[in-house]
Design an enzyme around this catalytic site. Structure first.
Site, mmCIF file in Angstrom:
data_model
loop_
_atom_site.group_PDB
_atom_site.id
_atom_site.type_symbol
_atom_site.label_atom_id
_atom_site.label_comp_id
_atom_site.label_asym_id
_atom_site.label_seq_id
_atom_site.Cartn_x
_atom_site.Cartn_y
_atom_site.Cartn_z
ATOM 1 N N PRO A 300 0.833 -1.202 -0.211
ATOM 2 C CA PRO A 300 0.018 -0.034 -0.126
ATOM 3 C C PRO A 300 0.970 1.232 -0.080
ATOM 4 C CG PRO A 300 -0.185 -0.906 2.040
ATOM 5 C CD PRO A 300 0.790 -1.980 1.313
ATOM 6 N N GLN A 354 -5.902 -0.902 3.936
ATOM 7 C CA GLN A 354 -5.386 -0.610 5.128
ATOM 8 C C GLN A 354 -5.736 0.551 5.874
ATOM 9 O OE1 GLN A 354 -1.153 1.253 5.057
ATOM 10 N NE2 GLN A 354 -0.508 -0.920 5.434
ATOM 11 N N CYS A 385 3.611 3.130 9.557
ATOM 12 C CA CYS A 385 4.007 4.633 9.345
ATOM 13 C C CYS A 385 4.931 5.517 9.902
ATOM 14 C CB CYS A 385 2.452 5.155 9.067
ATOM 15 S SG CYS A 385 2.537 6.910 8.387
ATOM 16 N N LYS A 424 0.953 -4.955 9.277
ATOM 17 C CA LYS A 424 2.322 -4.394 8.812
ATOM 18 C C LYS A 424 2.863 -3.578 9.642
ATOM 19 C CE LYS A 424 4.370 -2.318 4.529
ATOM 20 N NZ LYS A 424 5.351 -1.415 5.099
ATOM 21 N N ASN A 486 9.654 -7.275 3.477
ATOM 22 C CA ASN A 486 9.636 -6.200 2.482
ATOM 23 C C ASN A 486 11.013 -5.340 2.939
ATOM 24 O OD1 ASN A 486 8.237 -2.850 2.966
ATOM 25 N ND2 ASN A 486 8.627 -3.843 0.966
ATOM 26 N N GLY A 487 11.433 -4.781 1.589
ATOM 27 C CA GLY A 487 12.649 -4.058 1.556
ATOM 28 C C GLY A 487 13.549 -4.347 0.682
ATOM 29 N N ASP A 488 13.959 -3.473 -0.147
ATOM 30 C CA ASP A 488 15.051 -3.289 -1.308
ATOM 31 C C ASP A 488 15.023 -4.132 -2.277
ATOM 32 O OD1 ASP A 488 15.934 -1.312 0.435
ATOM 33 O OD2 ASP A 488 17.411 -2.375 1.486
#
Length: 639
Positions: A300, A354, A385, A424, A486-488
């Site tokens: 999202p 979300q 966030c 998340k 999640n990431g890169d």
């Protein structure tokens, strides 16, 4: 498990060993090439006074704010006394709060009455009190020129609902100004999860009672775990003022006019025989399971993760999509702009929304409301966030330090939802203090069906690489609950290394913004040397989807342009595969100035907003006078 893996920051720029030397150039030559529109011209010396080759006439909006409240032009240097070292300029980070937030006023000037646009047989409800124009001839005199000869809505569906207000109206207006209709009309696919006007009115007047949410909150406040209730009570909606005795069945079956959103699935009491689903509430073990292991999950993305962009990613192979972060309080207040974030296109077969909030009562009530009014496959809680606006109110990452409220939110929402609940979150709040491995077992016990872990803390933002070693440790802590990482991730090699950590799947965020065809590369296990013309076709598809979603009138065209420019501020960081000597490109590398294999490829690599606007004019026509665009993110604005 609680330790933090050592993370090394990769170079901020691609060196000549990664990018072929024959394509490298300087900033001055790069912009000279673009200004010459692809025809190289003799290079001139840089004007005196700015040996670095930077533009001296920067707009006022690009001045950064110092800590002491003063402003300083980023392109000029303060006088430095002899013997002192000049201070390095502070890199702009975070949101671009200095950009102008001015709603365009020219949309409301000489606007045609909706009753004439929709060609309604009935007269205008407001009569002489209507503030819009009722003279079509006068409207056409002040209407700007058409932006192109082809209307996407007319060519796709056979009819344009915007009539004479369409900025491409010449394609479907008759000789007397009537709106033409093609034979063999194709019905436009319904966009689900819209906000019904009746529901919006009831939300604004606080006429909805949330019995299931209130019962769950009472149990949680007494320290009891929320248990099953004998009946699935629908949020009660009291009769609207001014409409006493109105039959709900007639209200739902009334024909809908053009441009209106169909009523939601069940915010009102329905007619017909009573079914078991109306009476008996699903037990937690009877909930539909969320089986998305091994699938590609589009994150999202605030601002850029809109419905047209998700359609582009679905076309390239994204399996799971999620709407942008929606604030639960704004949803409970019936704000149209917030409910627009929940809309779902028919191509999104696995779709979730979300929610962001800081308190159990608002989050639980919002979950019960959405459970009865929209069609989703899961609901996600935003605990990742990092922005101050959310964090200082106790939402987002702040929930990781508020375990009591966090538990009540998860348990309460899980009690009132008939679809799986996901979460998340980040590794923690501070860089060297990881919290996720302690929260994951608790989330599993609280009822979360799936958790997505972003391998960075709130304090890190994007300054360092994602910690996939820590994500691997968290997989064991979360078992048997599935954990997504999640990431890169910007290539199929990155995706393969991520899957080797044992995660159930991967979520892709910035990688999809830089190259939405990343989903195809992962599924086909290859590098795609996509041409500039193919990339322009992707942008053209986005523009068409945007006109279908936001409209083809002036307001819809400019909204489509705005979101296109926001996306281009990320898309310009992509380096074509054919220009690299070392594959793949890393997501945290900012490319140097280079000349592409053709003019369009060079233009798409530009980091100036003026060149992004030039690309948008290729797709949506010329921009209106005095048009100003500054990206939402500072890192994209100050280049």
């Amino acid at each position: 498990m609680a330790g933090t893996a050592q993370v090394h920051l990769r170079p901020a720029e691609v060196t000549g060993r990664e990018l072929c030397l024959k394509y490298l150039t300087t900033k001055e030559h790069f912009h000279e090439f673009l200004e010459a529109k692809g025809q190289e011209k003799p290079r001139q010396e840089t004007e005196a006074g700015d040996p670095a080759g930077n533009d001296l006439d920067e707009p006022e909006a690009k001045r950064i704010r110092l800590e002491d409240g003063q402003t300083e032009d980023r392109q000029t240097e303060e006088a430095v006394e002899p013997g002192e070292q000049p201070q390095a300029q502070k890199r702009a980070r975070g949101q671009n709060k200095c950009r102008p937030h001015v709603k365009p006023t020219h949309y409301d000037k000489n606007k045609l009455c909706p009753s004439l646009v929709q060609e309604s047989a009935a007269k205008c409800f407001y009569g002489d009190r209507c503030r819009f124009l009722h003279d079509v001839g006068r409207y056409l005199e002040t209407k700007p020129a058409d932006l192109g000869p082809h209307c996407v809505l007319f060519e796709t569906f056979g009819r344009c609902p915007y009539g004479v207000t369409c900025r491409f109206a010449g394609a479907h207006l008759g000789p007397e100004g009537q709106n033409l209709v093609k034979e063999g009309l194709v019905q436009a696919p319904p966009i689900r999860n819209g906000l019904d006007k009746v529901l919006q009115q009831q939300l604004r007047k606080r006429k909805i009672h949330f019995k299931r949410a209130e019962q769950a909150l009472r149990q949680l406040s007494k320290g009891q775990l929320p248990g099953p209730t004998p009946k699935a009570t629908v949020p009660e909606i009291m009769e609207a003022e001014g409409a006493p005795g109105q039959d709900n069945c007639d209200a739902q079956q009334a024909p809908q006019g053009p441009g209106t959103v169909p009523p939601p699935r069940g915010p009102l009491r329905t007619c017909g025989p009573l079914t078991d689903e109306d009476v008996v509430r699903l037990q937690p073990c009877e909930k539909k399971r969320l089986d998305i292991s091994g699938k590609l999950y589009l994150a999202p993305l605030t601002t850029c993760g809109n419905l047209p962009f998700r359609r582009v990613c679905k076309r390239f192979g994204a399996d799971v999509t999620c709407g942008e972060m929606a604030v639960c309080i704004n949803l409970l207040q019936g704000q149209t702009s917030e409910w627009a974030l929940l809309k779902r296109h028919p191509c999104e077969d696995v779709f979730g929304v979300q929610l962001e909030g800081a308190f159990p009562d608002t989050m639980t009530k919002c979950a019960e409301l959405l459970n009865r009014t929209i069609e989703v496959d899961f609901v996600d809680i935003n605990v990742g966030c990092p922005i101050d606006l959310v964090y200082k109110k106790g939402g987002g990452c702040a929930l990781m330090n508020r375990s009591a409220k966090f538990q009540q939110i998860v348990r309460g929402m899980n009690q009132v939802l008939d679809v799986p609940l996901t979460v998340k979150l980040r590794t923690g709040i501070h860089e060297r203090t990881n919290l996720a491995h302690r929260l994951l077992p608790e989330l599993r016990d609280w009822g979360a069906a799936l958790v997505t872990l972003h391998g960075r803390s709130r304090e890190q933002r994007y300054t360092k690489l994602a910690d996939w070693r820590y994500i691997e440790q968290c997989v064991t802590a979360a078992s048997p609950m599935p954990l997504f990482g999640n990431g890169d991730i910007l290539s199929y090699e990155d995706a393969n290394r991520a899957m080797q950590t044992g995660v159930a799947g991967i979520m892709i965020a910035r990688g999809a913004l830089l190259k939405p065809w990343l989903f195809t590369e992962i599924k086909e296990q290859r590098h795609w040397d996509i041409s500039s013309s193919e990339r322009l076709d992707i942008l053209r598809d986005f523009a068409h989807y945007g006109l279908e979603h936001w409209g083809s009138d002036t307001q819809g065209v400019e909204k489509t342009r705005r979101f296109l420019l926001e996306w281009l501020s990320f898309l310009c960081r992509y380096v074509p595969v054919g220009l690299l000597e070392r594959l793949p490109q890393r997501i945290n590398e900012r490319p140097p100035y280079y000349l592409g294999r053709d003019y369009l490829e060079t233009l798409m690599a530009s980091q100036k907003a003026a060149d992004w606007i030039r690309i948008s004019e290729m797709l949506l026509g010329p921009v209106p006078p005095n048009f100003v665009f500054l990206p939402k993110h500072k890192a994209n604005a100050y280049k």
